[in-house]
Design an enzyme around this catalytic site. Structure first.
Site, PDB file in Angstrom:
ATOM      1  N   GLN A 171      50.392  37.135  41.568  1.00 46.02           N
ATOM      2  CA  GLN A 171      49.008  37.576  41.691  1.00 46.02           C
ATOM      3  C   GLN A 171      48.143  36.460  42.274  1.00 46.02           C
ATOM      4  O   GLN A 171      47.240  36.711  43.078  1.00 46.02           O
ATOM      5  CB  GLN A 171      48.463  38.012  40.331  1.00 46.02           C
ATOM      6  CG  GLN A 171      46.978  38.289  40.287  1.00 46.02           C
ATOM      7  CD  GLN A 171      46.549  39.454  41.174  1.00 46.02           C
ATOM      8  OE1 GLN A 171      47.337  40.352  41.456  1.00 46.02           O
ATOM      9  NE2 GLN A 171      45.299  39.437  41.609  1.00 46.02           N
ATOM     10  N   GLU A 172      48.430  35.232  41.867  1.00 48.57           N
ATOM     11  CA  GLU A 172      47.635  34.097  42.327  1.00 48.57           C
ATOM     12  C   GLU A 172      47.915  33.745  43.787  1.00 48.57           C
ATOM     13  O   GLU A 172      46.986  33.543  44.574  1.00 48.57           O
ATOM     14  CB  GLU A 172      47.935  32.866  41.452  1.00 48.57           C
ATOM     15  CG  GLU A 172      47.423  32.955  40.024  1.00 48.57           C
ATOM     16  CD  GLU A 172      45.918  32.781  39.929  1.00 48.57           C
ATOM     17  OE1 GLU A 172      45.276  32.500  40.968  1.00 48.57           O
ATOM     18  OE2 GLU A 172      45.366  32.926  38.827  1.00 48.57           O
ATOM     19  N   SER A 173      49.194  33.681  44.163  1.00 53.01           N
ATOM     20  CA  SER A 173      49.539  33.092  45.464  1.00 53.01           C
ATOM     21  C   SER A 173      50.565  33.869  46.271  1.00 53.01           C
ATOM     22  O   SER A 173      50.910  33.451  47.376  1.00 53.01           O
ATOM     23  CB  SER A 173      50.104  31.687  45.230  1.00 53.01           C
ATOM     24  OG  SER A 173      51.344  31.779  44.505  1.00 53.01           O
ATOM     25  N   TYR A 210      42.660  41.697  38.060  1.00 54.48           N
ATOM     26  CA  TYR A 210      43.637  40.603  37.996  1.00 54.48           C
ATOM     27  C   TYR A 210      44.651  40.851  36.886  1.00 54.48           C
ATOM     28  O   TYR A 210      45.863  40.798  37.097  1.00 54.48           O
ATOM     29  CB  TYR A 210      42.866  39.304  37.761  1.00 54.48           C
ATOM     30  CG  TYR A 210      43.683  38.058  37.519  1.00 54.48           C
ATOM     31  CD1 TYR A 210      44.127  37.283  38.588  1.00 54.48           C
ATOM     32  CD2 TYR A 210      43.973  37.621  36.227  1.00 54.48           C
ATOM     33  CE1 TYR A 210      44.844  36.113  38.374  1.00 54.48           C
ATOM     34  CE2 TYR A 210      44.692  36.462  36.004  1.00 54.48           C
ATOM     35  CZ  TYR A 210      45.127  35.708  37.075  1.00 54.48           C
ATOM     36  OH  TYR A 210      45.849  34.552  36.858  1.00 54.48           O
ATOM     37  N   MET A 263      52.115  36.247  37.072  1.00 50.44           N
ATOM     38  CA  MET A 263      50.826  35.588  37.278  1.00 50.44           C
ATOM     39  C   MET A 263      50.823  34.835  38.601  1.00 50.44           C
ATOM     40  O   MET A 263      49.846  34.880  39.359  1.00 50.44           O
ATOM     41  CB  MET A 263      50.533  34.622  36.127  1.00 50.44           C
ATOM     42  CG  MET A 263      50.208  35.275  34.804  1.00 50.44           C
ATOM     43  SD  MET A 263      49.820  34.052  33.521  1.00 50.44           S
ATOM     44  CE  MET A 263      48.335  33.299  34.188  1.00 50.44           C
TER      45      MET A 263
END
Length: 462
Positions: free
Chosen positions: A315-317, A442, A312
């Site tokens: 994917q976010e940063s 996402y 996660m």
């Protein structure tokens, strides 16, 4: 699984149906392949080890073929006796000799194999691809190959290539390559050997290629050798059609119920799309950058799998603690100011605070998903809500129910997420417009990253 009483009733019903069918033909009652199987109270199935077929995972037996087989045994009310083989040919010989009832290889059906065996209904179709290592010269034709093509002995790829080479030889076309078969490696290992440069070429079906490409992004397709080969379970050629009829009924049931779609999505749905640059960048980052944050993911994962939390975060940063989006969310877990405040995060760019706050926020979303929804569906839904909010997720679930889908299945809900961007749908929802298509992508990205992290972890690379 069904109760023993239900299984007994189902077996009795099947035997009665078979008896009526035979009596209606005006011939003496004789045992059929299906009635013998039901009387034995077990079904003997051969398969091969592999990520898409059968393997022993952390939570017990897993695999696309295994789950379908377990469902068929349950449908008949009998025990599944599964026999994993290392050799296609030995397994097929056991089927011919009557020691197995079914063979489920996760392999395609060729014309040559149809001459030896009967088959149940086709439940998938796959492409057969000639594979080479990206960065080397791409061959345009089999006649251009300057090294052997390696395939597993007895596999559909070996049969297909044999037929192709026979046709080329009959046409008088000059070819420099040849087919080499092996019993020492399976198809997944051959793909790995191509990626590592140990062999030049192999042939793989689109399912196995998709599974391996997330691990080895430099696997490239040179040419499609067959665009639509059926996948089906093999049966002995010399027996009656009673087991085949039961298979037709079973696959009809799992398709109608949606179970087949759920299983297909579980094993293959998130890996059909492939991005070479992204996959290579992720694997590189996992082997270089992740080590700095791994202890923090492990510390704050709680009941979550730390590798899921790490996926996660990527994917976010992309594991950049200073990352900031166009909407102002920041840090490794890309927290909004409000979410950071709710979970006592004072500095969103501090790696430990961000991971602690993000993991606790995600755990809270999981707890808000209705308890009747089981994993992995509840995890993917909570993940989608991490991206677009719980209200929009509920809107997608409402749309799913309105349209006749199951709001408790991710495979149904994810089809409606993009509708949250379409006016004719979002104007009927409580929370209105949302970038649901981005939420879908996402989740699918994180599922791929998570699969890769599990594999890299098992290989001791992270």
């Amino acid at each position: 699984m069904q109760s023993s009483d239900y299984k007994k009733r189902l077996k009795l019903q099947l035997i009665i149906i078979l008896s009526i069918a035979v009596m209606s033909c005006g011939v003496p009652s004789v045992p059929t392949a299906l009635s013998s199987l039901l009387e034995r109270e077990s079904i003997r199935v051969g398969t091969v080890y592999g990520a898409g077929t059968f393997y022993n995972g952390a939570e017990g037996p897993q695999g696309f073929e295994y789950e379908l087989l377990a469902g068929f045994a349950d449908y008949l009310g009998v025990t599944l006796d599964l026999y994993p083989f290392y050799s296609y040919e030995v397994m097929l010989e056991q089927l011919e000799e009557g020691n197995l009832d079914i063979v489920a290889t996760g392999d395609a059906v060729t014309d040559s194999l149809k001459k030896r065996f009967a088959y149940g209904p086709a439940y998938q179709h796959v492409e057969q691809e000639l594979i080479f290592q990206a960065g080397t010269n791409r061959p345009r034709d089999l006649a251009d190959l300057d090294a052997p093509i390696v395939a597993v002995s007895g596999s559909s790829q070996a049969y297909l290539l044999t037929d192709i080479f026979d046709e080329l030889n009959e046409s008088g076309k000059a070819i420099k390559t040849n087919l080499m078969t092996t019993e020492d490696s399976d198809s997944e290992e051959l793909l790995q050997q191509v990626a590592n440069g140990d062999i030049a070429y192999t042939v793989a079906d689109s399912n196995r290629l998709a599974l391996q490409r997330r691990r080895y992004p430099n696997l490239a397709v040179a040419k499609t050798l067959d665009e639509k080969m059926p996948m089906a379970w093999a049966l002995p050629m010399n027996q009656d059609d009673s087991v085949k009829a039961a298979l037709i009924e079973y696959f009809g049931t799992v398709h109608q119920s949606g179970l087949f779609t759920v299983l297909e999505d579980k094993y293959f749905g998130h890996i059909r799309q492939f991005d070479y640059v992204d996959s290579r960048a992720f694997n590189y980052a996992a082997e270089t950058s992740l080590a700095e944050y791994k202890p923090l993911f492990q510390k704050y994962a709680g009941e979550l799998d730390w590798r899921l939390l790490a996926a996660m975060s990527y994917q976010e940063s992309h594991w950049d603690s200073e990352a900031i989006s166009r909407t102002g969310v920041r840090g490794l877990m890309m927290l909004t100011l409000d979410t950071a405040s709710d979970w006592n995060v004072d500095d969103r760019t501090d790696p430990e605070q961000s991971i602690r706050g993000g993991s606790r926020y995600f755990a809270s979303l999981l707890n808000r998903i209705p308890a009747r929804i089981s994993d992995p569906d509840r995890t993917w839904m909570a993940m989608a809500s991490y991206n677009i909010g719980m209200g929009h997720l509920e809107d997608a679930r409402v749309l799913t129910e309105r349209q006749g889908g199951n709001p408790d299945l991710w495979v149904d809900v994810k089809r409606r997420l993009p509708q949250l961007r379409q006016k004719k749908y979002y104007r009927t929802t409580r929370y209105g417009y949302a970038r649901g298509d981005e939420a879908l992508q996402y989740v699918e990205n994180i599922r791929r990253y998570y699969d890769s992290l599990v594999w890299l972890d098992e290989q001791g690379k992270i």
